[in-house]
Design an enzyme around this catalytic site. Structure first.
Site, PDB file in Angstrom:
ATOM      1  N   VAL A 149       0.831  -1.208   0.000  1.00  0.00           N
ATOM      2  CA  VAL A 149       0.000   0.000   0.000  1.00  0.00           C
ATOM      3  C   VAL A 149       0.859   1.249   0.000  1.00  0.00           C
ATOM      4  O   VAL A 149       0.656   2.171  -0.803  1.00  0.00           O
ATOM      5  CB  VAL A 149      -0.955  -0.003   1.215  1.00  0.00           C
ATOM      6  CG1 VAL A 149      -1.660   1.341   1.348  1.00  0.00           C
ATOM      7  CG2 VAL A 149      -1.977  -1.120   1.077  1.00  0.00           C
ATOM      8  N   TYR A 150       1.842   1.299   0.896  1.00  0.00           N
ATOM      9  CA  TYR A 150       2.706   2.479   0.993  1.00  0.00           C
ATOM     10  C   TYR A 150       3.423   2.738  -0.327  1.00  0.00           C
ATOM     11  O   TYR A 150       3.434   3.861  -0.834  1.00  0.00           O
ATOM     12  CB  TYR A 150       3.707   2.272   2.123  1.00  0.00           C
ATOM     13  CG  TYR A 150       4.609   3.456   2.380  1.00  0.00           C
ATOM     14  CD1 TYR A 150       4.087   4.668   2.809  1.00  0.00           C
ATOM     15  CD2 TYR A 150       5.989   3.354   2.209  1.00  0.00           C
ATOM     16  CE1 TYR A 150       4.908   5.754   3.063  1.00  0.00           C
ATOM     17  CE2 TYR A 150       6.819   4.433   2.465  1.00  0.00           C
ATOM     18  CZ  TYR A 150       6.278   5.627   2.892  1.00  0.00           C
ATOM     19  OH  TYR A 150       7.091   6.701   3.129  1.00  0.00           O
ATOM     20  N   SER A 151       4.003   1.699  -0.904  1.00  0.00           N
ATOM     21  CA  SER A 151       4.760   1.884  -2.147  1.00  0.00           C
ATOM     22  C   SER A 151       3.848   2.287  -3.293  1.00  0.00           C
ATOM     23  O   SER A 151       4.222   3.118  -4.133  1.00  0.00           O
ATOM     24  CB  SER A 151       5.533   0.613  -2.498  1.00  0.00           C
ATOM     25  OG  SER A 151       4.664  -0.474  -2.726  1.00  0.00           O
TER      26      SER A 151
END
Length: 244
Positions: A149-151
């Site tokens: 999700v972050y990437s």
């Protein structure tokens, strides 16, 4: 000083890279708008700037809330520099990722910089000058387990950098990204711990964690006229991790 008579808004500037960026920009002459969710940490960042002779004020904002984003833009007023630094870091394997955490990260990491930029860029365009610096991550370029999700949200931000450069730079507004590698921040240490962070740092060419100030120096450079011929670029400040 290179940012004299400039106003800089830095989101997520109550600690880590954002706070160091706020201090550096204030030392370079800017009036800094510090923003974040924690009133105490925001006040501490402002105090560290004013005690050193700089100018700063705090505007509280939860960037998952569009109403708060509009309020932040109104309170900041016309800015010369916008640093989209605030982010949520939901670390989980894809099969374990909670949908609510996914939605929150998309709101904070993609929708918030989009809405804030859309609110503040028109005044920059009208003046014919300005700098927007987005803060991404090396994880937007390499696959790292647990950071789906972050990437993905940061890869979206890098894509927005290129689009915004195409849209705004003909009017004199530069848009660039800094993509840090492993950095000694509270968020990183809370997520992976000291030992995990050090192990991660060993995967870089330099073999160490970055100090938040090292990343802040790159952000300051991109915001300043020293980077006057840079727009649409993503600068990897990751100790060579994505290059080698």
């Amino acid at each position: 000083m290179e940012l004299s008579d400039k106003v800089a808004l830095i989101t997520g500037s109550t600690g880590g890279i954002g706070a160091e960026t706020a201090r550096l920009m204030a030392a370079a002459g800017a009036e800094v708008v510090v923003s974040g969710r924690n009133l105490g940490r925001g006040a501490a960042t402002v105090r560290s700037i004013t005690d050193a002779g700089g100018r700063a004020r705090f505007v509280a904002a939860d960037l998952t809330d569009p109403t708060a984003i509009r309020h932040l833009a109104e309170e900041a007023g016309d800015v010369d520099v916008l640093v989209n630094n605030a982010a949520i870091f939901p670390g989980a394997a894809t099969l374990d990722q909670a949908p609510d955490a996914l939605d929150e990260a998309l709101a904070a990491n993609v929708r918030a910089p989009y809405l804030l930029t859309a609110a503040l860029a028109p005044a920059m365009i009208a003046k014919g000058s300005g700098s927007i610096v987005n803060v991404s991550t090396m994880a937007a370029r390499i696959g790292l387990p647990g950071l789906s999700v972050y990437s993905a949200t940061k890869a979206a931000l890098e894509s927005l950098t290129r689009t915004w450069a195409a849209e705004f730079s003909p009017a004199g507004v530069r848009v660039n990204t800094v993509a840090p590698g492993p950095t000694r921040t509270d968020m990183v240490l809370a997520t992976v711990g000291e030992e995990g962070a050090e192990q991660f740092a060993k995967t870089t060419v330099l073999g160490r964690l970055a100090n938040p100030r090292e990343i802040a120096e790159v952000i300051l450079f991109l915001a300043s006229d020293r980077a006057s011929y840079l727009t649409g670029a993503t600068i990897a400040a990751d100790a060579g991790r994505t290059a080698v």
